[in-house]
Design an enzyme around this catalytic site. Structure first.
Site, mmCIF file in Angstrom:
data_model
loop_
_atom_site.group_PDB
_atom_site.id
_atom_site.type_symbol
_atom_site.label_atom_id
_atom_site.label_comp_id
_atom_site.label_asym_id
_atom_site.label_seq_id
_atom_site.Cartn_x
_atom_site.Cartn_y
_atom_site.Cartn_z
ATOM 1 C CD GLU A 166 0.706 7.873 -11.056
ATOM 2 O OE1 GLU A 166 -0.066 7.031 -10.561
ATOM 3 O OE2 GLU A 166 1.843 7.612 -11.453
ATOM 4 C CB CYS A 201 -29.353 -5.160 27.428
ATOM 5 S SG CYS A 201 -29.479 -5.689 25.705
ATOM 6 C CE LYS A 258 -7.128 8.467 1.926
ATOM 7 N NZ LYS A 258 -7.029 7.248 2.586
ATOM 8 C CB CYS A 262 -28.871 -10.668 24.553
ATOM 9 S SG CYS A 262 -29.005 -9.007 23.925
ATOM 10 C CG ASP A 284 -12.249 6.069 -2.830
ATOM 11 O OD1 ASP A 284 -11.695 5.071 -2.344
ATOM 12 O OD2 ASP A 284 -13.111 6.735 -2.233
ATOM 13 C CE LYS A 292 2.183 5.598 -8.273
ATOM 14 N NZ LYS A 292 1.423 5.012 -9.369
ATOM 15 C CB SER A 337 -0.948 -0.034 1.186
ATOM 16 O OG SER A 337 -0.196 -0.061 2.350
ATOM 17 C CB CYS A 342 -25.853 -6.886 26.871
ATOM 18 S SG CYS A 342 -27.079 -8.131 27.306
ATOM 19 N NE ARG A 379 -3.077 -3.799 -0.775
ATOM 20 C CZ ARG A 379 -2.903 -4.033 0.517
ATOM 21 N NH1 ARG A 379 -3.875 -4.546 1.220
ATOM 22 N NH2 ARG A 379 -1.768 -3.747 1.101
ATOM 23 C CE LYS A 411 -4.595 6.595 -1.750
ATOM 24 N NZ LYS A 411 -5.748 5.717 -1.737
ATOM 25 C CE1 TYR A 446 5.307 0.655 -9.374
ATOM 26 C CE2 TYR A 446 4.174 -1.084 -8.190
ATOM 27 C CZ TYR A 446 5.311 -0.345 -8.426
ATOM 28 O OH TYR A 446 6.440 -0.611 -7.712
ATOM 29 C CB CYS A 494 -32.265 -9.023 26.787
ATOM 30 S SG CYS A 494 -30.622 -8.700 27.446
HETATM 31 S S1 IVH Z 1 0.521 3.031 -6.721
HETATM 32 C C1 IVH Z 1 3.465 0.090 -4.637
HETATM 33 N N1 IVH Z 1 -1.051 4.793 -7.808
HETATM 34 O O1 IVH Z 1 -4.163 3.400 -3.332
HETATM 35 C C2 IVH Z 1 2.354 1.058 -4.698
HETATM 36 N N2 IVH Z 1 -1.954 3.403 -6.084
HETATM 37 O O2 IVH Z 1 -3.509 3.522 -0.488
HETATM 38 C C3 IVH Z 1 1.376 0.769 -5.738
HETATM 39 N N3 IVH Z 1 -4.327 3.797 -5.645
HETATM 40 O O3 IVH Z 1 -3.381 0.008 -2.889
HETATM 41 C C4 IVH Z 1 0.218 1.659 -5.717
HETATM 42 N N4 IVH Z 1 -4.619 5.366 -7.152
HETATM 43 O O4 IVH Z 1 -5.193 0.630 -4.619
HETATM 44 C C5 IVH Z 1 -0.944 3.821 -6.884
HETATM 45 N N5 IVH Z 1 -2.338 6.370 -8.892
HETATM 46 C C6 IVH Z 1 -2.231 5.402 -7.990
HETATM 47 C C7 IVH Z 1 -3.322 4.993 -7.201
HETATM 48 C C8 IVH Z 1 -3.133 3.993 -6.244
HETATM 49 C C9 IVH Z 1 -5.209 4.624 -6.221
HETATM 50 C C10 IVH Z 1 -4.656 2.886 -4.538
HETATM 51 C C11 IVH Z 1 -4.103 1.491 -4.648
HETATM 52 C C12 IVH Z 1 -3.270 1.301 -3.411
HETATM 53 C C13 IVH Z 1 -3.874 2.311 -2.493
HETATM 54 C C14 IVH Z 1 -2.894 2.700 -1.416
#
Ligand code: IVH
Length: 700
Positions: free
Chosen positions: A113, A407, A313, A431, A117, A289, A83, A425, A136, A115, A225, A410
């Site tokens: 990049e 509770c 985040k 219960c 969700d 990265k 992660s 409880c 994963r 992230k 990646y 109950c």
């Molecule tokens: S790189 C070795 N790039 O975020 C690291 N992850 O919180 C490989 N995620 O498990 C991950 N966007 O599911 C990477 N542009 C992005 C991403 C990304 C979303 C997710 C991914 C990872 C999680 C980590």
């Protein structure tokens, strides 16, 4: 049509349709009408039916779905799925950049990049064909969801261009808002439970057994990646690898930037913090990265995440709303959780009506009063949180929220363990939410996996008095089940969109499915049975540790707290909880009945025993093709004997295990670093396998 003509037509149509798919879904520039596309797809499906010998697993017809996955096979990741370190402030990002610059001591370029969700996926390609898609899971192994992933139009089934022979793309499966809203609307109409957010919906969809339904729900995929042995010999930077991947057919986001200064990085972050609301899918932050592979290698990894990357985040959206009332819920261990009922409010794309209040201390900390205006946030998690109270808006004479003393179900007086904030409880055997909770836990996917008993059926069996503990499940018969019927109410615990009703009725098939699933559960391995018993603090991994160390239930039942705490990873809290559980005669009685029913209460014999960990501490780089093993197979064999697989050769690598067709660059690198190159036969000699792997039971 001759066979040869059919083969040629199938190949031409497949090629053409995959190109149209790419034009439509990745380039967003279709060159034929939907109707023409459908006609060609129908023709292809017809021909494949007539000439099944030419049906390829990468055919565009696979995208329509149809395949059923009965059980998702758990597979080991070739490279662990790590992660990312998270950061929530600019300072942390600043620290990360300075740390990297200090280590590298030369100019560093960052690839910024989105992230995504959703949920991460590993897509494995061999000779340009998608062979496996794995979730994963716990990072070391995940579920094989290939059939379902093939229905996602932005996942290429067949690649074009100069792709490597074996490699893996990592990416995120997301459910676009449009698909999510459509799905939830349909579910509301059908009275089905709603998904709280697109990520949960994507996760639920990927685990559906019917891939046709997966296709209908329209998931999407972005890759971010690439992983393969010798990646850094092929590309200098992460960005270059993604550009190449885009050419082969992958969906790579256009929203990336290469930044060299902290100001440029913050510009990217600030831009997307605002603009994210205009995207058709959810993102929860930005990923930075280090772009150069050489620099990435110099930085390395921690056990959990790369040191060359970080996720920023976005702050959770926050709203104010009124605290209308408080419910006190009873969990399967008897814990009382206060839950706030809020005036419905829109938050991060969903309507929020409830929020957890955790425990009595939490209520005290905010000195909550009925009618208070509270601040609610919703991050990635499903359950919204109260993070503050606007005291200026408190009404005069408002009543304080007082924690219950008995509770709510109950009526038993609640108890509190020393040093804990939670109230319990103690009426565990009388219960109802506790009893039902334990049964629901027992049948869960990660426990006994008796899925045909889900969704309201436990409630019905409980209310009919047929099942009052988990052992009663195995006394069920066809006659007891057949004909049971009830309309039940389903509550969505936290998002609390409309409350749904469902008619549960046990017809022939349902009754038989339940009995079949119960029968099948008798082969569930011991560590999962132990987890299924629902002992407090004994989660999946603790159950594994206990089962491995003590081998069978009798030894666990007989173990003292001291004996248990001697086991690595078992602390006093867990040991006391296990002891308490088995000191209760009622639990012993349940275990005895489950034993009688035929459940597994001892570890299965291991193929390779601990004393054979002859490769412990040794790291291997596997390269080329092997005679007696698949690539995954040889890697798993290395691990089975205690060795470690690493992706690329460095001075620290102990051996390069070379099969046929090992790349010349690899050989050169190993030689220049003085890393011994061993053959398959030499490897087998190391592990003492002189006979074939089939005989040895180690061919995976
Ligand atoms: S790189 C070795 N790039 O975020 C690291 N992850 O919180 C490989 N995620 O498990 C991950 N966007 O599911 C990477 N542009 C992005 C991403 C990304 C979303 C997710 C991914 C990872 C999680 C980590």
């Amino acid at each position: 049509m001759t066979k040869e003509e059919a083969r040629q037509r199938i190949a031409a149509l497949s090629e053409e349709l995959e190109q149209h798919n790419y034009n439509y879904y990745i380039l967003a520039k279709p060159t034929i009408s939907d109707y023409e596309f459908d006609m060609k797809l129908e023709e292809l499906a017809r021909l494949e039916k007539e000439f099944p010998e030419y049906l390829s697993p990468a055919s565009p017809t696979q995208r329509v779905g149809g395949g059923i996955t009965k059980e998702f096979k758990s597979v080991k990741h070739r490279y662990p799925m790590l992660s990312l370190a998270n950061s929530y402030s600019r300072e942390e990002i600043g620290d990360f950049i300075s740390r990297i610059k200090k280590t590298i001591n030369e100019e560093v370029e960052f690839c910024c990049e989105l992230k995504f969700d959703g949920l991460s996926i590993s897509l494995q390609y061999e000779n340009g064909v998608l062979v496996r898609a794995v979730t994963r899971g716990d990072g070391a192994q995940g579920d094989d969801v290939t059939t379902n992933v093939k229905t996602i139009h932005t996942v290429p089934l067949k690649l074009h261009g100069d792709y490597p022979e074996f490699f893996e793309m990592r990416g995120e499966i997301v459910m676009p808002f449009e698909s999510f809203n459509r799905l939830n609307e349909a579910r509301a109409e059908a009275g089905d439970e709603l998904f709280a957010n697109p990520r949960n919906a994507a996760a639920g969809t990927l685990k559906l057994q019917d891939s046709k339904e997966v296709a209908r729900r329209k998931l999407d995929n972005y890759c971010y990646y690439m992983m393969m042995d010798g990646l850094e010999d092929r590309y200098q930077t992460h960005y270059q690898s993604l550009q190449a991947a885009r050419k082969w057919g992958f969906n790579i986001s256009n929203f990336m930037a290469l930044c060299k200064t902290i100001d440029d990085i913050f510009e990217f972050i600030d831009y997307w913090d605002v603009k994210r609301h205009e995207l058709p899918f959810a993102i929860d932050g930005i990923v930075l990265k280090v772009n150069s592979y050489a620099q990435q290698q110099a930085l390395g990894f921690t056990a959990k995440s790369p040191k060359w990357a970080i996720a920023y985040k976005f702050k959770a959206e926050e709203v104010e709303t009124e605290l209308q009332s408080v419910d006190f819920q009873v969990g399967r261990h008897g814990t009382i959780t206060p839950v706030a009922n809020l005036a419905p409010v829109q938050l991060a794309g969903t309507t929020v009506k409830r929020a957890t209040l955790n425990n009595e201390d939490f209520i005290r900390q905010f000195d909550l009063h009925y009618g208070d205006t509270v601040n609610v946030v919703k991050g990635g998690e499903i359950i919204p949180k109260i993070i503050g109270v606007n005291l200026d808006k408190r009404q005069e004479g408002a009543r304080p929220v007082v924690f219950v003393k008995t509770c709510p179900i109950c009526g038993t007086p609640l108890v509190q363990n020393e040093g804990e904030a939670a109230w319990y409880c103690p009426n565990s055997s009388g219960c109802s939410p506790q009893i039902r909770g334990r049964i629901e836990h027992f049948i869960g996917r990660k426990a006994m996996n008796i899925e045909s008993l889900g969704e309201g059926k436990v409630e019905l069996l409980y209310e009919e008095g047929l099942v009052r503990n988990v052992a009663d499940l195995y006394d069920l018969t066809y006659d007891k089940l057949y004909g049971l019927e009830k309309v039940i109410t389903i509550e969505d615990e936290f998002s609390l969109m409309p409350v749904a009703t469902r008619k549960v009725s046990f017809k022939e098939k349902t009754a038989q499915n339940i009995l079949d699933a119960l029968e099948k559960s008798k082969s569930v391995p011991f560590e999962r049975v132990l987890f299924a018993l629902g002992i407090k603090f004994v989660g999946e991994s603790v159950a594994k540790v206990l089962a491995k160390a003590l081998h069978d239930i009798d030894h666990i039942i007989g173990a003292s707290v001291e004996e248990m705490t001697e086991i690595n990873e078992i602390g006093e809290k867990i040991a006391l909880s296990v002891r308490n559980f088995f000191d209760d005669e009622r639990n012993i009685d349940i275990v005895n009945r489950l034993k009688q029913a035929g459940l597994q209460f001892a570890m299965a014999e291991q193929a390779v025993s601990d004393k054979e960990q002859v490769l412990a501490g040794k790291s291997f780089v596997v390269s080329g093709v092997f005679q007696n093993y698949s690539r995954d197979g040889i890697k798993e064999t290395i691990e089975a004997y205690g060795g470690k697989n690493v992706g690329s050769i460095s001075g620290k690598t102990d051996y390069v295990l070379a099969g046929e067709k090992m790349g010349p660059e690899k050989r050169k690198k190993a030689e220049s670093l003085g890393v011994p190159i061993i053959t398959e036969a030499e490897f087998e000699a190391m592990i003492g396998v002189s006979h074939t792997p089939e005989e040895n039971g180690l061919l995976f």
